[in-house]
Design an enzyme around this catalytic site. Structure first.
Site: not given
Ligand code: NCD
Length: 309
Positions: A52-53, A81, A102, A132
């Protein structure tokens, strides 16, 4: 004025109410659309899974006339890396006009905001179990749309109140409004909201009931905010299996609610809301997800047009 969107703690009631009227404008047809000669670009840096986000931000950006680039999985990036988040931000700020990140570690979005040197707005799409803020914006818009107010409400939080970042951000935002009563209903004491959140509520003289039960609270609630158990953040998988077993909302749980009552859930769900709840008029979680596009359109527009919220 917020240049970066990092935590619900940075918001107050006037900013939130003003933001809601922007969301309403972006939900109606009568909203601004960028006619950029060079379209603005949103970079989505996802070090943790998302449906969703990420997709609602991408949809919002495309709908206001922008473009998107990014990654949904850091396994294909230079993180493998050994590249630091600092270097990833210093690099991608040259590729995009706004960055959504995120990350599984609490505090990473704040570090990303400190890393930018080109004033590129950083949006926290969820950092560990901390915050959030854009889910919070979606959630308060959803509550306002349905109830017509953010004060004088009783809200119950059910599920993972310890690790659930959406709960933390929503509690912080609603604590700015008058006469909001928070009921914390974890399925097990292990998942109770952490003491620092309780201390903040006490400092602000906010009413709350710790260790409430859904049976005791349901008749007086305006909103029940359910969350999944954050399995990936549990130190012990056996604990997850034990707690998950005695935790499910069914139509029977919701048989004695107020007429305007709604059930919300940031999604994804596991077993905590049985599928047949979806058909009840009070179930509001898919609408809530759709509201995320309006909230994110309003947010991106503000950040790109004015450089702040
Ligand atoms: C939530 C999240 O990522 O914190 N999902 C979302 O963004 N809507 C909830 C969760 O993962 O349980």
């Amino acid at each position: 004025m917020l240049q970066h969107i990092i935590s619900a703690k940075d918001f107050d009631a006037p900013i939130l109410l003003k933001f809601i009227s922007e969301c309403e404008r972006f939900e109606s047809q009568n909203h601004p659309f960028f006619l950029w000669t060079k379209p603005k670009i949103l970079a989505t840096l996802f070090f943790e899974p998302s449906t969703r986000t990420r997709l609602s931000f991408e949809s919002a950006m495309i709908k206001i006339g922008g473009r998107c680039l990014g990654f949904a999985d850091d396994k294909s990036t230079s993180t493998q890396k050994g590249e630091s988040v600092y270097d990833t931000i210093r690099t991608t700020e040259g590729f995009a006009d706004v960055i959504l990140i995120r990350h599984p570690i609490d505090g990473t979005a704040r570090l990303a905001a400190e890393a930018t040197k080109l004033s590129t707005p950083i949006i926290n799409g969820g950092d560990g179990s901390n915050a959030h803020p854009t889910q919070m914006l979606t959630d308060i818009y959803t509550i306002y749309k349905k109830l017509g107010r953010l004060d004088n409400i009783k809200i119950g939080y059910m599920g993972d109140l310890k690790y659930g970042r959406t709960v933390h951000s929503l509690v912080q935002a609603l604590s700015h409004f008058d006469n909001v009563e928070h009921h914390f209903i974890p399925p097990d004491e292990e998942l109770q909201i952490e003491p620092d959140h309780i201390e903040c509520l006490k400092d602000q003289n906010v009413n709350f009931v710790k260790n409430s039960s859904v049976e005791a609270a349901i008749e007086s609630l305006d909103v029940l905010y359910v969350t999944r158990l954050q399995k990936e953040r549990f130190p012990d998988p056996m604990e997850y299996n034990r707690i998950m077993k005695n935790y499910q909302i069914t139509p029977k749980t919701l048989s004695k609610t107020k007429p305007e009552f709604i059930v919300m859930h940031p999604l994804p769900r596991n077993e905590e809301i049985r599928r047949d709840v979806d058909d009840l008029p009070c179930s509001h979680y898919f609408q809530q997800a759709h509201n995320g596009v309006f909230a994110r359109k309003a947010l991106l527009y503000k950040l790109l047009a004015y450089g702040c919220l």
